[in-house]
Design an enzyme around this catalytic site. Structure first.
Site: not given
Length: 218
Positions: A9, A11
């Protein structure tokens, strides 16, 4: 199990940006006369750009079109990346170390423009083989689509891949895709314990990741 690939991922894992998205969205709501609601921050974690921009219009009363909302928020985030990228300590180093050993991808709810800006500012363009934004697959996390697409982009079975996530919806998406999930809990929006328990392992910080993944080879 030797991982066939690793999917990050963005963020909250590599970039300390979840609270920045949140701050900018709150600012847009306030500036346009909308009404911020309790729980809105958590509700939007993992949403794709079309989903959160529609949420600001439909649920928080922003008197703009979703496209106008998205452009306004993303423009401000892109400006922040250009001025001072919100990098998490150790994140880029961990990604580079892992990419040197395993096929590596990014599967993010951030729009493609922000993913590209991150790769450029961190000099990871050559290290990360594949990127996908949830807006490109039509649905955000906790749906598994963005992870399934990333695994396909790397040419791996998701069940043989590792995902690295920080948020509740992100962990749910990666688990639903069948990956082995390493969780690095987001301190700003910590996942509940019942979600963390679905991860293969919970780490204190991203710097522990290379060694933790290497243990899967043994």
């Amino acid at each position: 199990m030797e991982p066939a690939g690793v999917i990050f991922d963005l963020d909250g894992v590599l970039a300390d940006s979840e609270q920045l998205w949140d701050r900018i969205r709150k600012q847009v709501v306030a500036e346009t006369g909308g009404d911020w609601k309790d729980g809105a921050s958590e509700a939007m974690l993992g949403m794709s750009t079309p989903e959160w921009s529609r949420y600001l219009v439909d649920e928080l009363g922003v008197p703009l079109t979703p496209q106008q909302v998205a452009e306004r928020v993303i423009d401000q985030m892109a400006k922040l990346y250009a001025e001072q990228p919100p990098l998490l300590p150790g994140g880029v180093q961990a990604a580079r170390a892992i990419a040197a050993r395993y096929p590596t991808a990014i599967a993010s709810s951030a729009p493609p423009r922000i993913i590209q800006a991150f790769l450029e500012v961190t000099d990871l363009l050559d290290a990360v083989r594949y990127t996908v934004s949830s807006e490109q697959v039509g649905v955000g996390k906790p749906a598994p689509d963005v992870y399934l697409d990333a695994a396909e982009g790397l040419g791996i079975d998701p069940r043989h891949g590792v995902a690295v996530e920080d948020s509740s919806n992100g962990i749910k998406a990666a688990v639903a895709a069948g990956t082995t999930v390493f969780a690095v809990p987001n301190p700003h929006f910590p996942p509940p314990q019942e979600v963390l328990r679905t991860a293969y392992r919970v780490l204190d910080d991203i710097g522990q990741l290379p060694a933790a993944i290497a243990e899967l080879d043994r």
